[in-house]
Design an enzyme around this catalytic site. Structure first.
Site, PDB file in Angstrom:
ATOM      1  N   GLU A  74      -8.528   2.880 -23.229  1.00 25.26           N
ATOM      2  CA  GLU A  74      -9.410   1.766 -22.875  1.00 25.26           C
ATOM      3  C   GLU A  74      -9.025   1.111 -21.536  1.00 25.26           C
ATOM      4  O   GLU A  74      -9.720   0.204 -21.064  1.00 25.26           O
ATOM      5  CB  GLU A  74      -9.419   0.714 -23.999  1.00 25.26           C
ATOM      6  CG  GLU A  74     -10.198   1.129 -25.236  1.00 25.26           C
ATOM      7  CD  GLU A  74      -9.529   2.212 -26.062  1.00 25.26           C
ATOM      8  OE1 GLU A  74      -8.299   2.156 -26.233  1.00 25.26           O
ATOM      9  OE2 GLU A  74     -10.238   3.142 -26.512  1.00 25.26           O
ATOM     10  N   HIS A 101      -3.324  14.897 -28.557  1.00 20.08           N
ATOM     11  CA  HIS A 101      -3.836  13.599 -28.137  1.00 20.08           C
ATOM     12  C   HIS A 101      -3.213  13.153 -26.815  1.00 20.08           C
ATOM     13  O   HIS A 101      -3.865  12.578 -25.954  1.00 20.08           O
ATOM     14  CB  HIS A 101      -3.520  12.545 -29.220  1.00 20.08           C
ATOM     15  CG  HIS A 101      -4.706  11.747 -29.618  1.00 20.08           C
ATOM     16  ND1 HIS A 101      -5.367  11.948 -30.803  1.00 20.08           N
ATOM     17  CD2 HIS A 101      -5.363  10.751 -28.982  1.00 20.08           C
ATOM     18  CE1 HIS A 101      -6.372  11.109 -30.886  1.00 20.08           C
ATOM     19  NE2 HIS A 101      -6.393  10.375 -29.794  1.00 20.08           N
ATOM     20  N   TRP A 124      -0.985  -0.341 -27.681  1.00 14.30           N
ATOM     21  CA  TRP A 124      -0.126   0.699 -28.285  1.00 14.30           C
ATOM     22  C   TRP A 124       1.251   0.617 -27.639  1.00 14.30           C
ATOM     23  O   TRP A 124       1.362   0.422 -26.426  1.00 14.30           O
ATOM     24  CB  TRP A 124      -0.709   2.092 -28.041  1.00 14.30           C
ATOM     25  CG  TRP A 124      -1.681   2.548 -29.105  1.00 14.30           C
ATOM     26  CD1 TRP A 124      -2.905   2.030 -29.350  1.00 14.30           C
ATOM     27  CD2 TRP A 124      -1.484   3.608 -30.044  1.00 14.30           C
ATOM     28  NE1 TRP A 124      -3.499   2.698 -30.379  1.00 14.30           N
ATOM     29  CE2 TRP A 124      -2.650   3.692 -30.840  1.00 14.30           C
ATOM     30  CE3 TRP A 124      -0.448   4.511 -30.296  1.00 14.30           C
ATOM     31  CZ2 TRP A 124      -2.805   4.618 -31.854  1.00 14.30           C
ATOM     32  CZ3 TRP A 124      -0.607   5.452 -31.306  1.00 14.30           C
ATOM     33  CH2 TRP A 124      -1.770   5.491 -32.073  1.00 14.30           C
ATOM     34  N   THR A 166       0.624  16.167 -31.583  1.00 19.55           N
ATOM     35  CA  THR A 166      -0.783  16.510 -31.389  1.00 19.55           C
ATOM     36  C   THR A 166      -1.116  16.630 -29.903  1.00 19.55           C
ATOM     37  O   THR A 166      -0.326  16.251 -29.037  1.00 19.55           O
ATOM     38  CB  THR A 166      -1.698  15.419 -31.987  1.00 19.55           C
ATOM     39  OG1 THR A 166      -1.626  14.273 -31.150  1.00 19.55           O
ATOM     40  CG2 THR A 166      -1.303  15.069 -33.391  1.00 19.55           C
ATOM     41  N   VAL A 220       2.191   6.259 -23.291  1.00 18.64           N
ATOM     42  CA  VAL A 220       1.788   7.330 -24.193  1.00 18.64           C
ATOM     43  C   VAL A 220       3.017   8.211 -24.423  1.00 18.64           C
ATOM     44  O   VAL A 220       3.606   8.737 -23.471  1.00 18.64           O
ATOM     45  CB  VAL A 220       0.627   8.176 -23.617  1.00 18.64           C
ATOM     46  CG1 VAL A 220       0.104   9.124 -24.685  1.00 18.64           C
ATOM     47  CG2 VAL A 220      -0.503   7.290 -23.130  1.00 18.64           C
ATOM     48  N   ILE A 221       3.393   8.307 -25.681  1.00 17.45           N
ATOM     49  CA  ILE A 221       4.598   9.065 -26.012  1.00 17.45           C
ATOM     50  C   ILE A 221       4.192  10.403 -26.641  1.00 17.45           C
ATOM     51  O   ILE A 221       3.362  10.448 -27.554  1.00 17.45           O
ATOM     52  CB  ILE A 221       5.504   8.242 -26.949  1.00 17.45           C
ATOM     53  CG1 ILE A 221       5.974   6.985 -26.189  1.00 17.45           C
ATOM     54  CG2 ILE A 221       6.706   9.062 -27.415  1.00 17.45           C
ATOM     55  CD1 ILE A 221       6.779   6.001 -27.012  1.00 17.45           C
TER      56      ILE A 221
HETATM   57  C1  DLZ Z   1      -4.903   7.438 -30.590  1.00 20.08           C
HETATM   58  C2  DLZ Z   1      -3.738   7.141 -29.722  1.00 20.08           C
HETATM   59  C3  DLZ Z   1      -2.553   7.905 -29.838  1.00 20.08           C
HETATM   60  C4  DLZ Z   1      -2.406   9.028 -30.800  1.00 20.08           C
HETATM   61  N1  DLZ Z   1      -1.484   7.632 -29.088  1.00 20.08           N
HETATM   62  C5  DLZ Z   1      -1.543   6.611 -28.183  1.00 20.08           C
HETATM   63  C6  DLZ Z   1      -0.427   6.297 -27.376  1.00 20.08           C
HETATM   64  O1  DLZ Z   1       0.667   6.880 -27.471  1.00 20.08           O
HETATM   65  N2  DLZ Z   1      -0.577   5.302 -26.466  1.00 20.08           N
HETATM   66  C7  DLZ Z   1      -1.738   4.594 -26.308  1.00 20.08           C
HETATM   67  O2  DLZ Z   1      -1.800   3.708 -25.440  1.00 20.08           O
HETATM   68  N3  DLZ Z   1      -2.809   4.869 -27.084  1.00 20.08           N
HETATM   69  C8  DLZ Z   1      -2.736   5.829 -28.013  1.00 20.08           C
HETATM   70  N4  DLZ Z   1      -3.807   6.107 -28.814  1.00 20.08           N
HETATM   71  C9  DLZ Z   1      -5.003   5.228 -28.739  1.00 20.08           C
HETATM   72  C10 DLZ Z   1      -6.014   5.646 -27.667  1.00 20.08           C
HETATM   73  O3  DLZ Z   1      -5.550   5.278 -26.377  1.00 20.08           O
HETATM   74  C11 DLZ Z   1      -7.355   4.898 -27.905  1.00 20.08           C
HETATM   75  O4  DLZ Z   1      -7.130   3.523 -28.058  1.00 20.08           O
HETATM   76  C12 DLZ Z   1      -8.071   5.416 -29.150  1.00 20.08           C
HETATM   77  O5  DLZ Z   1      -8.235   6.808 -29.095  1.00 20.08           O
HETATM   78  C13 DLZ Z   1      -9.449   4.725 -29.310  1.00 20.08           C
HETATM   79  O6  DLZ Z   1     -10.286   4.999 -28.185  1.00 20.08           O
END
Ligand code: DLZ
Length: 157
Positions: A66, A95, A30, A93, A88-89
């Site tokens: 993961e 999340h 991501w 949500t 992670v931005i």
């Molecule tokens: C689902 C998700 C979301 C919304 N945002 C990010 C993010 O900004 N950065 C990131 O590394 N991963 C994100 N993911 C994916 C989750 O880390 C994960 O891969 C999924 O929930 C599947 O387990």
């Protein structure tokens, strides 16, 4: 505003007892434009410290969540240290909070369970610009810093 320039310890030379350590670099896909930069910085820092390329395992995992599995698997397989990298931005949500908390707790558990250094190279930012600033921009390079962190801990042997 924090004084980031005071982190001069990051320039300290690392004195490893040997360079035979096996190090894993686990990177989330991501936001790969940023995580790719973090990964390059981490790998180059390991190479600069004398860790041979053959001892560095690069593993791209789907998302930051993961990173926990990746770190635990490599630790179980006998690696001496693991560097976890992700971005992670903050979005609309919840999340963001779930992922950040899970990764922080998960990585802490791996480091305690296996007694090896596991670096928390997870950028948790409000926006893309802040992530860029922390991947070789004005707020440093968190990939290089994560690698430096495990090297500093491996100094002790
Ligand atoms: C689902 C998700 C979301 C919304 N945002 C990010 C993010 O900004 N950065 C990131 O590394 N991963 C994100 N993911 C994916 C989750 O880390 C994960 O891969 C999924 O929930 C599947 O387990």
């Amino acid at each position: 505003m924090a004084d980031y320039s005071s982190q001069t310890f990051l320039n300290e030379k690392i004195n490893l007892p040997h360079t035979n350590f096996k190090v894993g670099v686990v990177t989330a896909l991501w936001n790969t434009a940023i995580t790719g930069v973090l990964k390059s910085g981490a790998v180059n820092t390991l190479l600069d410290a004398g860790i041979p390329e053959k001892n560095i395992t690069i593993w791209d995992v789907p998302g930051s969540y993961e990173l926990i599995y990746g770190a635990n698997k490599l630790a179980t397989d006998g690696y001496d240290a693991v560097i976890c990298l992700g971005v992670v931005i903050q979005g609309e949500t919840r999340h963001f909070d779930f992922i950040c908390d899970a990764v922080a707790n998960g990585i802490a558990n791996v480091t305690i369970k296996h007694n090896i250094p596991v670096a928390f190279g997870l950028l948790t930012t409000d926006n893309q610009e802040q992530a860029v600033e922390r991947s070789g921009g004005k707020h440093g390079h968190k990939g290089e810093e994560a690698a430096w962190t495990v090297l500093k801990l491996l100094e002790r042997g």
